[in-house]
Design a protein around this motif. Structure first.
Motif, short mmCIF file in Angstrom:
data_model
loop_
_atom_site.label_atom_id
_atom_site.label_comp_id
_atom_site.label_asym_id
_atom_site.label_seq_id
_atom_site.Cartn_x
_atom_site.Cartn_y
_atom_site.Cartn_z
N LYS A 416 33.36 28.12 49.49
CA LYS A 416 32.01 28.51 49.88
C LYS A 416 31.46 29.67 49.05
N ASN A 417 32.31 30.29 48.22
CA ASN A 417 31.86 31.41 47.40
C ASN A 417 31.43 31.00 46.01
N VAL A 418 31.57 29.72 45.68
CA VAL A 418 31.25 29.27 44.33
C VAL A 418 29.73 29.18 44.17
N ILE A 419 29.23 29.84 43.13
CA ILE A 419 27.80 29.82 42.80
C ILE A 419 27.57 28.76 41.73
N ARG A 420 26.58 27.88 41.94
CA ARG A 420 26.33 26.81 40.97
C ARG A 420 25.00 27.08 40.25
N ARG A 421 25.10 27.50 39.00
CA ARG A 421 23.93 27.87 38.20
C ARG A 421 23.82 26.93 37.00
N SER A 422 22.74 26.20 36.92
CA SER A 422 22.50 25.28 35.79
C SER A 422 23.71 24.38 35.51
N GLY A 423 24.32 23.89 36.58
CA GLY A 423 25.46 22.98 36.42
C GLY A 423 26.80 23.66 36.21
N GLU A 424 26.81 24.99 36.08
CA GLU A 424 28.06 25.73 35.88
C GLU A 424 28.53 26.32 37.21
N ASN A 425 29.82 26.15 37.50
CA ASN A 425 30.40 26.76 38.70
C ASN A 425 30.87 28.18 38.38
N ILE A 426 30.43 29.13 39.18
CA ILE A 426 30.75 30.54 38.95
C ILE A 426 31.51 31.08 40.16
N SER A 427 32.65 31.68 39.93
CA SER A 427 33.44 32.28 41.00
C SER A 427 32.92 33.68 41.31
N ALA A 428 32.49 33.90 42.54
CA ALA A 428 32.02 35.23 42.94
C ALA A 428 33.13 36.27 42.78
N VAL A 429 34.35 35.89 43.13
CA VAL A 429 35.48 36.82 43.03
C VAL A 429 35.72 37.24 41.59
N GLU A 430 35.60 36.32 40.65
CA GLU A 430 35.82 36.64 39.24
C GLU A 430 34.80 37.67 38.76
N VAL A 431 33.54 37.45 39.09
CA VAL A 431 32.48 38.36 38.67
C VAL A 431 32.67 39.74 39.32
N GLU A 432 33.01 39.74 40.60
CA GLU A 432 33.24 41.00 41.30
C GLU A 432 34.39 41.79 40.67
N SER A 433 35.44 41.08 40.29
CA SER A 433 36.61 41.75 39.71
C SER A 433 36.26 42.47 38.41
N VAL A 434 35.41 41.86 37.60
CA VAL A 434 35.02 42.48 36.33
C VAL A 434 34.08 43.66 36.57
N LEU A 435 33.06 43.46 37.39
CA LEU A 435 32.09 44.53 37.63
C LEU A 435 32.74 45.73 38.32
N GLN A 436 33.77 45.47 39.12
CA GLN A 436 34.47 46.54 39.83
C GLN A 436 35.06 47.57 38.87
N GLN A 437 35.34 47.14 37.64
CA GLN A 437 35.98 48.02 36.66
C GLN A 437 35.00 48.96 35.96
N HIS A 438 33.70 48.74 36.12
CA HIS A 438 32.72 49.63 35.51
C HIS A 438 32.87 51.02 36.13
N PRO A 439 32.85 52.07 35.32
CA PRO A 439 33.10 53.42 35.84
C PRO A 439 32.17 53.86 36.97
N ALA A 440 30.94 53.35 36.97
CA ALA A 440 29.98 53.79 37.98
C ALA A 440 30.11 53.04 39.30
N VAL A 441 30.86 51.94 39.30
CA VAL A 441 30.92 51.05 40.46
C VAL A 441 32.04 51.45 41.41
N LYS A 442 31.67 51.72 42.65
CA LYS A 442 32.67 51.99 43.68
C LYS A 442 33.12 50.70 44.34
#
Length: 543
Positions: A416-442
């Protein structure tokens, strides 16, 4: 052989009576305003017996349910085991629940007594009154008031099939479901952990397991607690995860095993490196969800393996899978391969078997004559949902997983967390994991929002370590997206970045996906939501 959790503890108390069962660290003791220190198996059993006698005299017995709102305090274990001896099922209650949530839990579970911190008595009483549910409420040190009704199953034998606990799912996408968990469920969890071996070998009478996870969650209540009971180890329950004092607590408590959630390593690795980073006694960490890019750096820096595992409240240890043997395919969200006691099937959207490296929904069952062994007994008052979950004789997990050429399983995301954009499946968890590493992101949570052209667009809700002024938000949003563009395919990065004060979370700090889904579209067009769609262009990496 033990038939109940109480019997398992009693047997361990005979074998390891002078060993410590609980260690309460000074920080947790200060927060809870209780004594720090160690509690031996013999000391704990003596207190359990006193409580057992009191509950029995008050008329509580087989078939009753009792709410426990005691956080991660020693009293939780004392009351749980005493009630279990009498066939009373416990219903852990998160101290953060509010009136509507409490009303639902009290009415749905039909608890007849709640053992709760005095500070929560008034809200519990108000919730019970609102749904016309008679409820006895006492403190952890109070003498139990007389049971209002006789024990529903009085006279029936208490055994492995007896309900031990009712745990509510996190309800990330809807109303929480009450998972009926038997004594067998808890005993198997402890025995499974005690015997899996490999990198997760537990040494009888030696281990000291530290967990910051709440006892309203099966990880702490079933895996951690029961594994220590079965092996005569010491459990170190924290009130919660404290990043700044984490390593000092690990060292001073002499922890040899730690349990974690994926967000914890992401936070810990942001701290400045120290020569003390590897000065501890931890042999391994047990958890799930670490970002792939942090897995190897964390292990190298802190000096112990993080063993990724997969399970659900519903599956218990009946179908748990863990990467406790090499190769672990570090950095790929691999959680190992199933053992001989678990059967696994991956199916695509059409119900056909998924191919190698092809994502599919994970279906599981226990191997052998009873496919339900070690699993939950069903959803309380929801036979239809139970049947749907077991459609075709397999438990449908709702998790999207793929299997590599060597047969190892890799987690992708909740279905239920998979985002479908222009035919591409995007994992919300994958995106969150990367953005979490930005120094400003808590902290960060990602959701889909409607897009007239692409179907879905990605929106990221960001809680900053230092909240920015509204004038600084556009530049910071672009910086965060550029960070994502350097690590993710362009279509995965947020088309919108919304700066928020808090994220909707469950009792176990999981993202409340249902609330997030409803909230996300309302943020577009507000001053704190920055449109970054124009930054999402296909990158030419060949030049």
């Amino acid at each position: 052989m033990s038939a109940t959790v109480y019997e398992a503890f009693s047997q361990s108390a005979q074998q390891w009576k002078d060993h410590s069962f609980l260690h309460i660290v000074p920080e947790t003791a200060r927060i809870y305003q209780i004594e720090a220190g160690e509690y031996t198996y013999a000391q704990v059993l003596a207190q359990i017996e006193v409580l057992k006698t009191g509950y029995e005299a008050a008329g509580y017995g087989h078939g009753h349910r009792a709410g426990l709102l005691l956080e991660n305090r020693p009293s939780f274990f004392l009351h749980w085991f005493a009630l279990n001896a009498l066939g009373v099922s416990v219903v852990p209650i998160n101290a953060d629940l509010r009136s509507a949530e409490l009303e639902y839990l009290i009415h749905h579970s039909e608890i007849s007594i709640a053992i709760a911190l005095p500070s929560h008595h008034a809200v519990l009483q108000a919730a019970a009154s609102a749904v016309n549910s008679p409820l006895v409420i006492i403190g952890p040190d109070d003498t139990p008031a007389r049971a209002a009704t006789p024990a529903p199953l009085a006279g029936n034998p208490i055994g492995t099939a007896t309900e031990c606990a009712l745990l509510y799912t996190s309800g990330t996408t809807g109303r929480p479901k009450g998972c009926i968990l038997s004594n067998e469920y808890f005993l198997h969890a402890g025995n499974w952990y005690a015997n899996i071996g490999g990198l997760a070998t537990l040494r009888p009478g030696v281990e000291r397991m530290l967990t910051p996870l709440p006892l309203v969650h099966m990880n702490a209540m079933a895996c951690s607690t029961m594994s220590m009971i079965i092996t005569g180890g010491c459990l170190i329950p924290l009130d919660r995860f404290h990043p700044r004092s984490w390593w000092a607590t690990v060292r001073e408590s002499h922890a040899t095993v730690v349990h974690y959630l994926g967000v914890m390593p992401a936070i810990l690795i942001k701290a400045e490196p120290s020569e003390q980073d590897s000065q501890h006694q931890v042999r391994f960490g047990f958890g799930a969800g670490i970002d792939g890019s942090l897995h190897a750096p964390f292990e190298q820096r802190f000096g112990f393996p993080l063993l990724e595992a997969w399970a659900m409240t519903e599956t218990g240890s009946g179908a748990v899978i863990i990467a406790n043997h090499e190769p672990r395919f570090i950095g790929t969200s691999c959680f190992g391969k199933e053992g001989t006691d678990v059967l696994v099937k991956l199916v695509d959207d059409g119900g056909k078997d998924a191919k190698t490296n092809e994502p599919g929904e994970l279906l599981v069952k226990h191997a052998g004559p009873d496919p339900h062994f070690g699993f939950f007994s069903g959803y309380l008052k929801d036979a239809t949902a139970t049947q749907e979950a077991w459609e075709g004789g397999w438990f449908h997990t709702g998790d999207i997983v793929k299997r590599n050429e060597q047969g190892y399983l890799h987690f992708i995301d909740r279905k239920k967390n998979v985002i479908r954009r222009s035919g591409e499946n995007i994992s919300a968890v994958e995106v969150e994991s990367v953005l979490q590493q930005h120094p400003a992101v808590k902290s960060v949570a990602v959701a889909a929002v409607p897009d007239a052209v692409r179907g879905d667009e990605v929106l990221a809700c960001i809680v900053c370590a230092t909240p920015p002024d509204i004038s600084a938000m556009p530049a910071l949003a672009r910086d965060i997206v550029n960070w994502g563009l350097s690590r993710l395919a362009y279509y995965k990065v947020p088309g919108y970045v919304a700066f928020v004060d808090t994220l909707p979370l469950t009792a176990t700090n999981k993202i409340q996906r249902g609330q997030l889904k409803a909230m996300a579209p309302t943020l577009i067009g507000t001053p704190t939501c920055i449109d970054t769609c124009s930054m999402k262009a296909r990158q030419d990496i060949s030049s």
